[in-house]
Design a protein around this motif. Structure first.
Motif, PDB file in Angstrom:
ATOM      1  N   ASP A  74      31.663  41.726  48.182  1.00 20.02           N
ATOM      2  CA  ASP A  74      32.719  42.559  47.591  1.00 20.02           C
ATOM      3  C   ASP A  74      34.122  42.048  47.893  1.00 20.02           C
ATOM      4  O   ASP A  74      35.063  42.379  47.172  1.00 20.02           O
ATOM      5  N   VAL A 111      25.443  41.624  43.650  1.00 17.35           N
ATOM      6  CA  VAL A 111      24.355  41.735  44.640  1.00 17.35           C
ATOM      7  C   VAL A 111      23.043  41.272  44.017  1.00 17.35           C
ATOM      8  O   VAL A 111      22.273  40.528  44.636  1.00 17.35           O
ATOM      9  N   SER A 123      27.424  48.737  47.491  1.00 15.61           N
ATOM     10  CA  SER A 123      28.325  47.678  47.041  1.00 15.61           C
ATOM     11  C   SER A 123      29.210  48.136  45.878  1.00 15.61           C
ATOM     12  O   SER A 123      28.794  48.892  45.001  1.00 15.61           O
ATOM     13  N   LYS A 124      30.436  47.606  45.856  1.00 16.28           N
ATOM     14  CA  LYS A 124      31.352  47.834  44.734  1.00 16.28           C
ATOM     15  C   LYS A 124      31.001  46.934  43.555  1.00 16.28           C
ATOM     16  O   LYS A 124      31.468  47.162  42.442  1.00 16.28           O
ATOM     17  N   LEU A 173      21.997  47.369  49.911  1.00 17.22           N
ATOM     18  CA  LEU A 173      23.308  46.935  49.417  1.00 17.22           C
ATOM     19  C   LEU A 173      23.621  47.503  48.039  1.00 17.22           C
ATOM     20  O   LEU A 173      24.776  47.830  47.741  1.00 17.22           O
ATOM     21  N   GLY A 175      25.675  39.857  52.477  1.00 16.44           N
ATOM     22  CA  GLY A 175      25.942  41.022  51.642  1.00 16.44           C
ATOM     23  C   GLY A 175      27.308  41.635  51.800  1.00 16.44           C
ATOM     24  O   GLY A 175      27.947  41.999  50.819  1.00 16.44           O
TER      25      GLY A 175
END
Length: 221
Positions: A180, A133, A127-128, A123, A176
């Motif tokens: 975002d 996270v 991920s953004k 992740l 997860g």
């Protein structure tokens, strides 16, 4: 006796002139230390497979239950290239390695911890909101290790804002893919939320060295 084990490489140190000593969280044995002969040589076949933030299938030899395993072969399962190519994400992944090591007793398998660490590395590469996270990971790792921050907040007086406690509860239960996108997270300050969690972590372990490095880096910019 030879064994095949899946393992997440958490840490590496120099054992002898050309050998490595790795700390790995394995699916079969939990956290272990293992020798990797010759792995520090530039052309060593085992070098890349025994680097931190790598999921690897190891072939290990152990002469007796009391002997330290020796790695004789390895196959990379997930090198997590997206994480390793980004400095900030790589540092967060090293934080995952460090606290996973500190909250994992030797030789105690935990499939949920194994899956959590592997999934978090993945992740962090996509991920953004990588810091979010890390926050979610830490809350879950603490719970799996017997240190439930959310339970603590429910039972004890806290100076935290009610909405911040609600945020942490939702993050700790969020999968997860939703970290975002969930609207209730969009107006939250991820750094503030992370500072709450890291403060709780340091109640039980020393300040992680990666965390101290990131704070120094932040102040220097």
């Amino acid at each position: 006796m030879y064994h095949n084990i899946k393992a997440l490489i958490l840490n590496v140190s120099l054992s002898k002139e050309a050998d490595k000593l790795i700390t790995a969280f394995s699916s079969k044995w939990g956290k272990i230390y293992a020798n990797v002969p010759g792995a520090k040589k530039i052309v060593a076949k085992l070098s890349a497979a025994t680097e931190p933030i790598t999921e690897t299938e190891l072939i290990v030899y152990q002469g007796s239950p009391y002997a330290r395993p020796t790695v004789t072969g390895a196959k990379i399962l997930n090198y997590n290239s997206e994480v390793k190519q980004d400095f900030y994400r790589n540092m967060l992944a090293f934080y995952v390695c460090e606290i996973s090591d500190k909250f994992a007793p030797l030789h105690m398998p935990n499939p949920k911890k194994y899956e959590l660490i592997a999934r978090t590395w993945n992740l962090l590469g996509t991920s953004k909101t990588p810091l979010r996270v890390l926050t979610a990971f830490s809350l879950r790792l603490l719970k799996l290790s017997g240190y439930n921050m959310i339970e603590y907040l429910n039972k004890n007086y806290s100076n935290m804002k009610k909405e911040d406690i609600i945020y942490l509860k939702k993050v700790s239960n969020c999968n997860g893919g939703m970290l975002d996108t969930m609207e209730e997270f969009q107006n939250s300050d991820d750094k503030v939320m992370w500072n709450y969690v890291e403060s709780y972590i340091t109640t039980y372990i020393r300040q992680p060295s990666v965390g101290m490095f990131l704070k120094k880096l932040e102040f220097s910019n």
